[in-house]
Scaffold this motif. Sequence first.
Motif, PDB file in Angstrom:
ATOM      1  N   THR A  43       0.841  -1.211   0.000  1.00  0.00           N
ATOM      2  CA  THR A  43       0.000   0.000   0.000  1.00  0.00           C
ATOM      3  C   THR A  43       0.869   1.252   0.000  1.00  0.00           C
ATOM      4  N   THR A  44       1.960   1.214   0.751  1.00  0.00           N
ATOM      5  CA  THR A  44       2.874   2.372   0.768  1.00  0.00           C
ATOM      6  C   THR A  44       3.404   2.629  -0.644  1.00  0.00           C
ATOM      7  N   HIS A 192      -3.265  -9.958  -1.584  1.00  0.00           N
ATOM      8  CA  HIS A 192      -2.698 -11.043  -0.784  1.00  0.00           C
ATOM      9  C   HIS A 192      -3.014 -12.375  -1.441  1.00  0.00           C
TER      10      HIS A 192
HETATM   11  N1  ATP Z   1       0.692   5.630   8.586  1.00  0.00           N
HETATM   12  C1  ATP Z   1       1.546   4.745   9.089  1.00  0.00           C
HETATM   13  N2  ATP Z   1       2.192   4.990  10.241  1.00  0.00           N
HETATM   14  C2  ATP Z   1       3.081   4.116  10.762  1.00  0.00           C
HETATM   15  N3  ATP Z   1       3.405   2.928  10.170  1.00  0.00           N
HETATM   16  C3  ATP Z   1       2.785   2.630   9.020  1.00  0.00           C
HETATM   17  C4  ATP Z   1       1.824   3.509   8.414  1.00  0.00           C
HETATM   18  N4  ATP Z   1       1.389   2.939   7.273  1.00  0.00           N
HETATM   19  C5  ATP Z   1       2.026   1.758   7.167  1.00  0.00           C
HETATM   20  N5  ATP Z   1       2.857   1.570   8.201  1.00  0.00           N
HETATM   21  C6  ATP Z   1       3.771   0.424   8.410  1.00  0.00           C
HETATM   22  O1  ATP Z   1       4.550   0.275   7.226  1.00  0.00           O
HETATM   23  C7  ATP Z   1       4.689  -1.098   6.878  1.00  0.00           C
HETATM   24  C8  ATP Z   1       4.149  -1.338   5.479  1.00  0.00           C
HETATM   25  O2  ATP Z   1       2.748  -1.111   5.493  1.00  0.00           O
HETATM   26  P1  ATP Z   1       1.854  -1.206   4.171  1.00  0.00           P
HETATM   27  O3  ATP Z   1       0.477  -0.760   4.551  1.00  0.00           O
HETATM   28  O4  ATP Z   1       2.522  -0.505   3.050  1.00  0.00           O
HETATM   29  O5  ATP Z   1       1.889  -2.778   3.889  1.00  0.00           O
HETATM   30  P2  ATP Z   1       0.932  -3.678   2.984  1.00  0.00           P
HETATM   31  O6  ATP Z   1       1.824  -4.627   2.272  1.00  0.00           O
HETATM   32  O7  ATP Z   1       0.037  -2.851   2.172  1.00  0.00           O
HETATM   33  O8  ATP Z   1       0.101  -4.454   4.101  1.00  0.00           O
HETATM   34  P3  ATP Z   1      -1.401  -5.059   4.055  1.00  0.00           P
HETATM   35  O9  ATP Z   1      -1.345  -6.192   3.103  1.00  0.00           O
HETATM   36  O10 ATP Z   1      -1.601  -5.507   5.470  1.00  0.00           O
HETATM   37  O11 ATP Z   1      -2.330  -3.961   3.642  1.00  0.00           O
HETATM   38  C9  ATP Z   1       3.965  -1.886   7.968  1.00  0.00           C
HETATM   39  O12 ATP Z   1       4.936  -2.279   8.927  1.00  0.00           O
HETATM   40  C10 ATP Z   1       3.002  -0.868   8.573  1.00  0.00           C
HETATM   41  O13 ATP Z   1       2.757  -1.157   9.933  1.00  0.00           O
END
Ligand code: ATP
Length: 249
Positions: A43-44, A192
Amino acid sequence: MTAIEIESLRKSYGDVTAIADLSLNIDDGEFYGLLGPNGAGKTTTMEILTGQLSPDSGQAAVLGVDPATQPTAVRERAGILPEKESPPSFMTPREYFDFVGAIRDMPDDAVTAQTESWADRLGFTEKLDTLSSDLSRGQQQKVMIAGAFFHEPAVVFIDEPLANLDPIVQERVKRFLRSYRDAGNTIVVTTHDVDVAAELCSRVGIMYGGDLVADVRPAELDADVTLLDVFLDNVDATVDQGAKPLTHE
Ligand SMILES: Nc1ncnc2c1ncn2[C@@H]1O[C@H](COP(=O)(O)OP(=O)(O)OP(=O)(O)O)[C@@H](O)[C@H]1O
C-alpha cells in the motif's frame, strides 16, 4: 515503453521501514501484481506512485511524470482504486459518476454512456439512484471499481479489487480486467491472494520487508511449480512485520 519506473525508493514511518530499497520497471501493457503478506509495503508503494505519499528518497515516474513533484498530473492520467474506500455516503452512484466525470473533464454523453455500461456490466442498474450509505459493501465496491476505470486511463492502480464481491461478479471483473489489459493499458494490482495474482497477472512481484524478493511470470513457471510455491519460498509469513509465530502456552 516503460509505464512505471521506480528507482531506489525508501520510505519509513518513524522507526518502521515500509519500503527498504525498491527498484522496479513496469512496461506499457503489463498486468503487474504486487503480492505480499501483511505489512510488506504494498500500500505504501501504491500511495507513493499515486502521489498520496512522498518517499524519503529515490525516484518514481508514472507515464514519465514524478508523483512526488506532480501528484495532480499523475492522478489526472491514472485510475485509482484504493484499499477499503467507499463512494461518499451522501451520494448515489449516479451522482458519484457525475462527480468523477466532472473532475475527469468528460463530456456529459460519455458520462451517461459509461454510467449505463458499468451498471449493466456489474449488475447495479437498479441501485444507480440509491444513496451509497444504503448499498451493501459489495455494491459500494462495484461503484468504486467503475469509478477507477471511468475515464479509461492508460494506467490503473487497483488494491484488492475483488474484495467483497460474489463469485459471479468476480468473474465479470476479471474478464473486464483482462480485456482492459488486452487493449494495451497497464494495470497494477496489489493483493494477498496468490490465486488471483496467478490467474490475472502477466508478471508478479513478491514484496517482503519493503523490498522485492521475487519477480515472476506465472505463465512461464515450470508445470510442477505454482506461484504459491514461489511465494512460500520467499516469504516467511509467520514472522512478517507485525505478525508473530503462534505459540502454545
Ligand atoms: N501511517 C503509518 N504509520 C506508521 N506505520 C505505518 C503507516 N502505514 C504503514 N505503516 C507500516 O509500514 C509497513 C508497510 O505497510 P503497508 O500498509 O505498506 O503494507 P501492505 O503490504 O500494504 O500491508 P497489508 O497487506 O496488510 O495492507 C507496515 O509495517 C506498517 O505497519
